[in-house]
Design an enzyme around this catalytic site. Structure first.
Site, PDB file in Angstrom:
ATOM      1  CE  LYS A  94      86.038 -39.373 -27.893  1.00 26.87           C
ATOM      2  NZ  LYS A  94      84.693 -39.262 -28.429  1.00 26.87           N
ATOM      3  N   GLY A 194      83.990 -36.315 -44.975  1.00 28.64           N
ATOM      4  CA  GLY A 194      84.210 -37.503 -44.146  1.00 28.64           C
ATOM      5  C   GLY A 194      82.976 -38.377 -44.225  1.00 28.64           C
ATOM      6  N   GLY A 196      82.527 -41.647 -43.290  1.00 32.19           N
ATOM      7  CA  GLY A 196      82.778 -42.884 -42.548  1.00 32.19           C
ATOM      8  C   GLY A 196      81.484 -43.409 -41.962  1.00 32.19           C
ATOM      9  CB  VAL A 198      78.851 -40.302 -38.381  1.00 31.16           C
ATOM     10  CG1 VAL A 198      77.736 -39.276 -38.218  1.00 31.16           C
ATOM     11  CG2 VAL A 198      79.190 -40.936 -37.042  1.00 31.16           C
TER      12      VAL A 198
HETATM   13  P1  NAD Z   1      85.093 -42.824 -39.206  1.00 29.46           P
HETATM   14  O1  NAD Z   1      86.497 -43.091 -38.869  1.00 29.46           O
HETATM   15  O2  NAD Z   1      84.188 -43.966 -39.491  1.00 29.46           O
HETATM   16  O3  NAD Z   1      85.012 -41.846 -40.463  1.00 29.46           O
HETATM   17  C1  NAD Z   1      85.814 -40.749 -40.645  1.00 29.46           C
HETATM   18  C2  NAD Z   1      85.945 -40.541 -42.152  1.00 29.46           C
HETATM   19  O4  NAD Z   1      86.653 -39.322 -42.364  1.00 29.46           O
HETATM   20  C3  NAD Z   1      86.741 -41.649 -42.843  1.00 29.46           C
HETATM   21  O5  NAD Z   1      86.034 -42.088 -43.994  1.00 29.46           O
HETATM   22  C4  NAD Z   1      88.055 -40.970 -43.197  1.00 29.46           C
HETATM   23  O6  NAD Z   1      88.635 -41.484 -44.385  1.00 29.46           O
HETATM   24  C5  NAD Z   1      87.593 -39.539 -43.383  1.00 29.46           C
HETATM   25  N1  NAD Z   1      88.656 -38.539 -43.257  1.00 29.46           N
HETATM   26  C6  NAD Z   1      89.703 -38.501 -42.410  1.00 29.46           C
HETATM   27  N2  NAD Z   1      90.439 -37.388 -42.620  1.00 29.46           N
HETATM   28  C7  NAD Z   1      89.814 -36.708 -43.608  1.00 29.46           C
HETATM   29  C8  NAD Z   1      90.080 -35.485 -44.270  1.00 29.46           C
HETATM   30  N3  NAD Z   1      91.130 -34.744 -43.954  1.00 29.46           N
HETATM   31  N4  NAD Z   1      89.220 -35.076 -45.234  1.00 29.46           N
HETATM   32  C9  NAD Z   1      88.164 -35.829 -45.576  1.00 29.46           C
HETATM   33  N5  NAD Z   1      87.862 -36.997 -44.982  1.00 29.46           N
HETATM   34  C10 NAD Z   1      88.676 -37.430 -44.025  1.00 29.46           C
HETATM   35  O7  NAD Z   1      84.515 -41.919 -38.017  1.00 29.46           O
HETATM   36  P2  NAD Z   1      82.994 -41.700 -37.612  1.00 29.46           P
HETATM   37  O8  NAD Z   1      82.633 -42.675 -36.565  1.00 29.46           O
HETATM   38  O9  NAD Z   1      82.158 -41.592 -38.831  1.00 29.46           O
HETATM   39  O10 NAD Z   1      83.072 -40.279 -36.896  1.00 29.46           O
HETATM   40  C11 NAD Z   1      83.226 -39.092 -37.658  1.00 29.46           C
HETATM   41  C12 NAD Z   1      83.394 -37.908 -36.713  1.00 29.46           C
HETATM   42  O11 NAD Z   1      82.248 -37.800 -35.870  1.00 29.46           O
HETATM   43  C13 NAD Z   1      84.589 -38.021 -35.768  1.00 29.46           C
HETATM   44  O12 NAD Z   1      85.126 -36.735 -35.549  1.00 29.46           O
HETATM   45  C14 NAD Z   1      83.980 -38.539 -34.480  1.00 29.46           C
HETATM   46  O13 NAD Z   1      84.719 -38.179 -33.350  1.00 29.46           O
HETATM   47  C15 NAD Z   1      82.647 -37.840 -34.508  1.00 29.46           C
HETATM   48  N6  NAD Z   1      81.628 -38.533 -33.734  1.00 29.46           N
HETATM   49  C16 NAD Z   1      81.311 -39.828 -34.031  1.00 29.46           C
HETATM   50  C17 NAD Z   1      80.337 -40.467 -33.284  1.00 29.46           C
HETATM   51  C18 NAD Z   1      79.929 -41.885 -33.606  1.00 29.46           C
HETATM   52  O14 NAD Z   1      78.884 -42.344 -33.105  1.00 29.46           O
HETATM   53  N7  NAD Z   1      80.663 -42.598 -34.436  1.00 29.46           N
HETATM   54  C19 NAD Z   1      79.688 -39.805 -32.235  1.00 29.46           C
HETATM   55  C20 NAD Z   1      80.019 -38.462 -31.975  1.00 29.46           C
HETATM   56  C21 NAD Z   1      81.000 -37.844 -32.725  1.00 29.46           C
END
Ligand code: NAD
Length: 366
Positions: A94, A194, A196, A198
């Site tokens: 990572k 959250g 975002g 996902v």
């Molecule tokens: P992203 O950045 O698109 O979305 C994260 C969301 O969380 C954002 O909308 C942000 O505003 C919100 N957020 C941040 N802090 C917050 C809080 N304290 N309370 C509420 N909301 C909050 O990220 P993503 O790609 O959707 O990934 C989300 C999680 O899943 C991360 O932890 C990431 O590591 C994990 N993940 C993602 C993937 C992927 O394919 N994108 C794969 C495996 C794991």
């Protein structure tokens, strides 16, 4: 403020390098520094027994550099186990870039980061994580082949998030079956924290199945947009962890299951995308077990994204990606049963399977 200058000896006692919190037999840590672009990044390579260390790059405004190091150590270790339990021939790695993705990310910085990735000759392969977009991976691709998650029109598998969300949905359904006797989420109240890349797609899957979705995010605009698109309800209570729901889906950042939140939880199932959801995987895993809360291990159910990017390396198609992602349902059920039979936590059960696979490969190589 007066600051005492510590001798190296004193520093080593309070902050030993290899004794860092979260250091767990990592193979290699690379610090990347480029004053011209402002790049400060850390690449963590946890284990390469099963294959090259693959894992996304996160850009985040860490409070301290130690926080960034701790994060990359935890995340890269998680990737080793994620790929191992998913049956992929990949190791765990990572990267984190220290800074605000909205204001400090420039094409020059991303390319410079790509050059550092390239200098590792494929031992580490990067991808998207929080703060990154497919377009950033396309930029990295201009300086190194050791990147996945690039655009479909450039020969990549595209944004992995929808597949991650589908895998989380599979894991959630399996956990619901275990806790409630049915994998059907119709009528179940689910809190998605959250929304975002996902979280939003997860909201869509749950809503399509008739689940009642509550959403929470620090971004008000996103809340309103997801509410309007899927009819989800914005959580308005004071304590999101005490929400009166059946399922809690952490999809923001890690460590939300901790001493301050665990006793407030009303949900009987936890299944979400965030990495490292348990602040302390043993302590908090046991606390969940004692409270009878079914926890779908994060590194197992959020593996859809890595399955998707692995397709770029192995050249398999969308159908195979979906098939492998749907396997998460069965594996989650197996892990939950194994945990109950062996009297261990679901996290420990998943870890056991992952570690066994790595050890077996290591032994067969020696
Ligand atoms: P992203 O950045 O698109 O979305 C994260 C969301 O969380 C954002 O909308 C942000 O505003 C919100 N957020 C941040 N802090 C917050 C809080 N304290 N309370 C509420 N909301 C909050 O990220 P993503 O790609 O959707 O990934 C989300 C999680 O899943 C991360 O932890 C990431 O590591 C994990 N993940 C993602 C993937 C992927 O394919 N994108 C794969 C495996 C794991």
């Amino acid at each position: 403020m007066e600051v005492d200058v510590l001798s190296l000896d004193q520093l080593d006692k309070i902050a030993p390098v290899f004794g860092q919190q979260s250091f767990n037999d990592h193979e290699q840590i690379v610090f990347c520094n480029d004053p011209d672009t402002g790049l400060k990044a850390i690449i963590g390579i946890h284990n390469t027994v099963l294959g090259p260390a693959l894992g996304g790059t996160r850009m985040w405004n860490y409070a301290t550099e130690w926080d960034a190091l701790n994060d990359v150590l935890r995340l890269s270790r998680g990737m080793s186990f994620k790929s191992a339990i998913t049956g992929l021939n990949l190791g765990g790695g990572k990267a984190v870039i220290i800074g605000d993705a909205k204001t400090q990310k420039t094409p020059e910085l991303m390319k410079r980061f790509g050059e550092f990735v390239h200098s590792l000759s494929g031992k580490y392969i990067t991808a998207e994580d929080v703060g990154m977009e497919t377009a950033d991976m396309d930029l990295v691709r201009t300086v190194t082949p050791y990147v996945t998650g690039i655009s479909e029109d450039k020969g990549g598998a595209g944004n992995p998030s929808p597949i991650t969300a589908y895998g989380v949905f599979m894991g959630m359904k399996a956990a619901a079956q275990y806790a409630y006797g049915s994998d059907n989420l119709e009528g179940k109240k689910v809190l998605v924290q959250g929304i975002g890349h996902v979280g939003e797609v997860l909201v869509e899957h749950i809503t399509n199945e008739g689940g009642e979705v509550y959403i929470s995010d620090i971004n008000q605009q996103r809340l309103e947009s997801v509410r309007d698109s899927y009819g989800a309800k914005i959580f308005t209570g004071e304590n999101v962890y005490a929400a009166d729901v059946d399922i809690y889906a952490p999809c923001a950042l890690g460590a939300t299951i901790n001493d301050n939140t665990i006793n407030a939880l009303k949900a009987k199932v936890i299944a979400g995308a965030a990495n490292n959801q348990l602040a302390d995987e043993n302590l908090h895993g046991h606390m969940l077990q004692e409270r009878g809360i079914v926890y779908a291990p994060d590194f197992l159910i959020n593996a859809g994204g890595i399955i998707n990017v692995y397709a770029e390396l192995e050249n398999y198609d969308k159908q195979e990606i979906i098939r492998k992602t749907e396997n998460i349902f069965d594996t989650t059920l197996e892990i939950l049963s194994m945990a109950e039979t062996e009297g261990i936590t679901s996290h420990q059960a998943a870890l056991k399977i992952a570690v066994e696979r790595i050890e077996n490969r290591k032994n067969s190589q020696s």
